[in-house]
Design a protein around this motif. Structure first.
Motif, PDB file in Angstrom:
ATOM      1  N   LEU A 298       0.400   7.125  -6.684  1.00 21.85           N
ATOM      2  CA  LEU A 298      -1.246   7.239  -7.454  1.00 21.85           C
ATOM      3  C   LEU A 298      -0.969   9.695  -6.523  1.00 21.85           C
ATOM      4  O   LEU A 298      -1.765   9.870  -7.271  1.00 21.85           O
ATOM      5  N   ALA A 299       0.104   9.278  -5.861  1.00 17.24           N
ATOM      6  CA  ALA A 299      -0.210  10.516  -5.005  1.00 17.24           C
ATOM      7  C   ALA A 299       0.967  11.804  -6.188  1.00 17.24           C
ATOM      8  O   ALA A 299       0.292  12.554  -6.779  1.00 17.24           O
ATOM      9  N   ARG A 300       1.562  11.574  -6.975  1.00 15.91           N
ATOM     10  CA  ARG A 300       2.557  11.856  -7.499  1.00 15.91           C
ATOM     11  C   ARG A 300       1.390  11.863  -8.748  1.00 15.91           C
ATOM     12  O   ARG A 300       1.324  12.757  -9.890  1.00 15.91           O
TER      13      ARG A 300
ATOM     14  N   ALA B 263       2.874  19.173  -1.328  1.00 14.59           N
ATOM     15  CA  ALA B 263       1.577  18.852  -2.239  1.00 14.59           C
ATOM     16  C   ALA B 263       1.689  17.773  -2.583  1.00 14.59           C
ATOM     17  O   ALA B 263       0.296  16.696  -2.570  1.00 14.59           O
ATOM     18  N   GLN B 264       2.136  16.423  -2.554  1.00 15.58           N
ATOM     19  CA  GLN B 264       1.461  15.061  -2.849  1.00 15.58           C
ATOM     20  C   GLN B 264       1.519  14.837  -1.412  1.00 15.58           C
ATOM     21  O   GLN B 264       0.542  13.649  -1.971  1.00 15.58           O
ATOM     22  N   ARG B 265       2.451  15.269  -0.779  1.00 19.20           N
ATOM     23  CA  ARG B 265       1.961  14.406   0.064  1.00 19.20           C
ATOM     24  C   ARG B 265       0.265  14.759   0.315  1.00 19.20           C
ATOM     25  O   ARG B 265      -0.148  13.988   1.459  1.00 19.20           O
ATOM     26  N   ARG B 266       0.071  15.717   0.755  1.00 14.41           N
ATOM     27  CA  ARG B 266      -1.271  16.429   1.051  1.00 14.41           C
ATOM     28  C   ARG B 266      -2.432  15.426  -0.040  1.00 14.41           C
ATOM     29  O   ARG B 266      -3.465  15.148   0.276  1.00 14.41           O
ATOM     30  N   ALA B 267      -2.204  15.306  -1.535  1.00 12.93           N
ATOM     31  CA  ALA B 267      -2.514  14.506  -2.836  1.00 12.93           C
ATOM     32  C   ALA B 267      -2.971  13.449  -1.710  1.00 12.93           C
ATOM     33  O   ALA B 267      -3.968  12.260  -2.296  1.00 12.93           O
ATOM     34  N   ARG B 268      -2.371  12.522  -1.233  1.00 13.23           N
ATOM     35  CA  ARG B 268      -1.796  11.020  -0.830  1.00 13.23           C
ATOM     36  C   ARG B 268      -2.479  11.578   0.500  1.00 13.23           C
ATOM     37  O   ARG B 268      -3.307   9.857   0.793  1.00 13.23           O
ATOM     38  N   ASP B 269      -3.023  12.527   0.909  1.00 12.85           N
ATOM     39  CA  ASP B 269      -4.087  12.712   2.352  1.00 12.85           C
ATOM     40  C   ASP B 269      -5.215  12.131   2.001  1.00 12.85           C
ATOM     41  O   ASP B 269      -6.021  11.880   2.810  1.00 12.85           O
ATOM     42  N   GLY B 270      -5.275  12.949   0.932  1.00  9.83           N
ATOM     43  CA  GLY B 270      -7.009  13.030   0.224  1.00  9.83           C
ATOM     44  C   GLY B 270      -6.719  11.857   0.149  1.00  9.83           C
ATOM     45  O   GLY B 270      -7.959  11.374   0.142  1.00  9.83           O
TER      46      GLY B 270
ATOM     47  N   ASP C  51       3.661   2.451 -13.282  1.00  7.84           N
ATOM     48  CA  ASP C  51       4.554   1.831 -13.187  1.00  7.84           C
ATOM     49  C   ASP C  51       5.741   3.028 -13.175  1.00  7.84           C
ATOM     50  O   ASP C  51       6.853   2.974 -12.418  1.00  7.84           O
ATOM     51  N   ALA C  52       5.606   3.991 -13.961  1.00  8.68           N
ATOM     52  CA  ALA C  52       6.729   4.847 -13.768  1.00  8.68           C
ATOM     53  C   ALA C  52       7.186   6.024 -12.717  1.00  8.68           C
ATOM     54  O   ALA C  52       7.290   6.016 -11.999  1.00  8.68           O
ATOM     55  N   ALA C  53       5.780   6.174 -12.101  1.00 14.25           N
ATOM     56  CA  ALA C  53       5.788   6.656 -10.486  1.00 14.25           C
ATOM     57  C   ALA C  53       5.886   6.141  -9.305  1.00 14.25           C
ATOM     58  O   ALA C  53       6.365   6.525  -8.651  1.00 14.25           O
ATOM     59  N   LEU C  54       5.995   4.501  -9.775  1.00 12.72           N
ATOM     60  CA  LEU C  54       6.321   3.575  -9.356  1.00 12.72           C
ATOM     61  C   LEU C  54       8.543   3.210  -8.514  1.00 12.72           C
ATOM     62  O   LEU C  54       8.369   2.807  -7.518  1.00 12.72           O
ATOM     63  N   ALA C  55       8.607   3.725 -10.266  1.00  7.45           N
ATOM     64  CA  ALA C  55       9.940   3.844  -9.637  1.00  7.45           C
ATOM     65  C   ALA C  55      11.164   4.782  -9.739  1.00  7.45           C
ATOM     66  O   ALA C  55      11.571   4.688  -9.301  1.00  7.45           O
ATOM     67  N   VAL C  56       9.820   5.765  -9.091  1.00  8.03           N
ATOM     68  CA  VAL C  56      10.748   7.465  -8.341  1.00  8.03           C
ATOM     69  C   VAL C  56      10.436   6.774  -6.552  1.00  8.03           C
ATOM     70  O   VAL C  56       9.281   6.396  -6.224  1.00  8.03           O
ATOM     71  N   ASP C  57      11.700   7.408  -6.575  1.00 10.65           N
ATOM     72  CA  ASP C  57      12.181   6.419  -4.975  1.00 10.65           C
ATOM     73  C   ASP C  57      12.431   7.949  -4.037  1.00 10.65           C
ATOM     74  O   ASP C  57      13.107   8.025  -2.971  1.00 10.65           O
ATOM     75  N   GLU C  58      12.244   9.505  -5.210  1.00 11.11           N
ATOM     76  CA  GLU C  58      12.731  10.669  -3.997  1.00 11.11           C
ATOM     77  C   GLU C  58      10.971  10.602  -2.744  1.00 11.11           C
ATOM     78  O   GLU C  58       9.891  10.304  -3.284  1.00 11.11           O
TER      79      GLU C  58
ATOM     80  N   GLU D 221       0.735  -1.197  -0.230  1.00 10.51           N
ATOM     81  CA  GLU D 221       0.050  -0.228  -0.055  1.00 10.51           C
ATOM     82  C   GLU D 221       1.243   1.787   0.000  1.00 10.51           C
ATOM     83  O   GLU D 221       0.918   2.319  -0.950  1.00 10.51           O
ATOM     84  N   ALA D 222       1.885   1.652   0.396  1.00  9.63           N
ATOM     85  CA  ALA D 222       2.726   2.655   1.022  1.00  9.63           C
ATOM     86  C   ALA D 222       3.494   2.416   0.130  1.00  9.63           C
ATOM     87  O   ALA D 222       2.760   4.008  -0.356  1.00  9.63           O
ATOM     88  N   PRO D 223       3.773   2.325  -0.963  1.00  6.69           N
ATOM     89  CA  PRO D 223       4.537   2.754  -2.461  1.00  6.69           C
ATOM     90  C   PRO D 223       3.708   2.510  -3.302  1.00  6.69           C
ATOM     91  O   PRO D 223       2.951   3.943  -4.294  1.00  6.69           O
ATOM     92  N   LEU D 224       2.483   2.161  -3.468  1.00 11.64           N
ATOM     93  CA  LEU D 224       1.116   2.358  -4.301  1.00 11.64           C
ATOM     94  C   LEU D 224       0.601   3.916  -4.121  1.00 11.64           C
ATOM     95  O   LEU D 224      -0.056   4.481  -5.133  1.00 11.64           O
ATOM     96  N   MET D 225       0.626   4.085  -2.420  1.00 14.67           N
ATOM     97  CA  MET D 225      -0.273   5.498  -2.227  1.00 14.67           C
ATOM     98  C   MET D 225       0.605   6.569  -3.053  1.00 14.67           C
ATOM     99  O   MET D 225       0.141   7.468  -3.276  1.00 14.67           O
TER     100      MET D 225
END
Length: 322
Positions: free
Chosen positions: A240-242, A306-313, A294-301, A233-237
């Motif tokens: 999705l936030a990105r 803004a992405q954290r706010r999106a993830r929380d939403g 897949d491209a978003a999942l490959a990002v490890d930064e 779940e964590a990497p998927l979330m």
């Protein structure tokens, strides 16, 4: 708390611990991880008095068809898939895993000894994989034309992965339950009427783009796409936030990401879709989204603010299915 009270409380705790420990098999440390794979200690899982009620969070973990098994169990109305035994048994012509059988039976055998296993059953324990294995073992030993209504609540025994070849599923989605029957029923007969009644409950459903765990369904007022994802779940979330921040979370025109639900340890994102579009029209958008994800999942930064706010939403729009 007085010293006397404290000692009494400690003695009670020791007594409770000893009672639980006594449930462990000989040589099994009750404080070690439970062998069922739940992640709990044995004494809090299958070593507990209510072990049959304990839920294995990921009953199909490790299987190549995990996402398809979850979909067939939770939301696909009528579908079948052939499965192969690790150790072939004669004379069993075929074994078919199905979404649901008549009266939500666990298994049945046909006149030719072929076997149907049901995913959506009346009663089950906390380990769906063990339930399916128990139903399959029953069917392999059963007489032709037999029905297993429910599976017992055994807390030990083989699991599905111990019995079948681990390979991706070739699922066939049906628009009726005609595959229940070995021969065409007489028009107007009780069997024909029962079949017609069951068929009316089926919502039009289709696989999307041949991707595992991805299904379109026409729910009446709206159409949806449900996608069982294999990632934790964590990497998927985070992925999705990105995509949400990049305004790339939908599937194109006529679609809207609405949230997700948890089912058997995996996350299932859901989109609302234009009901007027044919299910095949979402094949291309789904494939394109898979590439973006897949491209978003490959990002490890680390996520941006803004992405954290999106993830929380996104996290706020979840619920759990069991």
């Amino acid at each position: 708390m007085s010293k006397k009270t404290a000692v009494s409380k400690q003695n009670k705790m020791r007594g409770a611990s000893a009672s639980i420990d006594s449930l462990a098999p000989a040589g099994e440390n009750p404080r070690r991880p439970c062998p069922c794979g739940s992640g709990r200690r044995f004494k809090a899982c299958h070593g507990a008095a209510d072990a049959a009620e304990m839920i294995v969070a990921r009953p199909f973990e490790g299987l190549a068809a995990e996402t398809e098994l979850i979909a067939l169990r939770e939301f696909v109305p009528s579908a079948t898939v052939p499965i192969t035994l690790l150790e072939p048994v004669d004379p069993v012509p075929s074994i078919t895993l199905a979404t649901v059988l008549p009266a939500a039976a666990a298994a049945l055998t046909r006149a030719d000894r072929s076997i149907l296993l049901g995913m959506q059953v009346q009663t089950h324990s906390g380990d769906l994989s063990r339930d399916l294995a128990a139903a399959l073992e029953w069917a392999l030993a059963a007489e032709p034309s037999s029905v297993l209504s429910v599976v017992g609540r055994a807390t030990e025994g083989r699991r599905l992965a111990d019995l079948i070849v681990d390979e991706p599923f070739d699922v066939t989605v049906h628009d009726s339950f005609g595959w229940w029957l070995e021969e065409e029923p007489e028009p107007g007969s009780e069997v024909a009427v029962s079949l017609e009644r069951a068929n009316t409950a089926i919502m039009p459903t289709a696989r999307v783009a041949g991707l595992p765990g991805v299904y379109w369904v026409d729910a009446g007022e709206k159409a949806h796409l449900r996608w069982v994802r294999p990632e934790d779940e964590a990497p998927l979330m985070a992925a999705l936030a990105r995509l949400a921040v990049d305004e790339a979370l939908d599937l194109g025109e006529g679609s809207r990401y609405v949230g997700s639900f948890r089912a058997h340890g995996r996350l299932v994102p859901v989109w609302d879709l234009d009901r007027d579009a044919h299910s095949s029209e979402w094949d291309g958008p789904a494939r394109e989204f898979a590439v973006r994800l897949d491209a978003a999942l490959a990002v490890d930064e680390p996520l941006t603010s803004a992405q954290r706010r999106a993830r929380d939403g996104i996290l706020g729009r979840q619920f759990t299915l069991r």
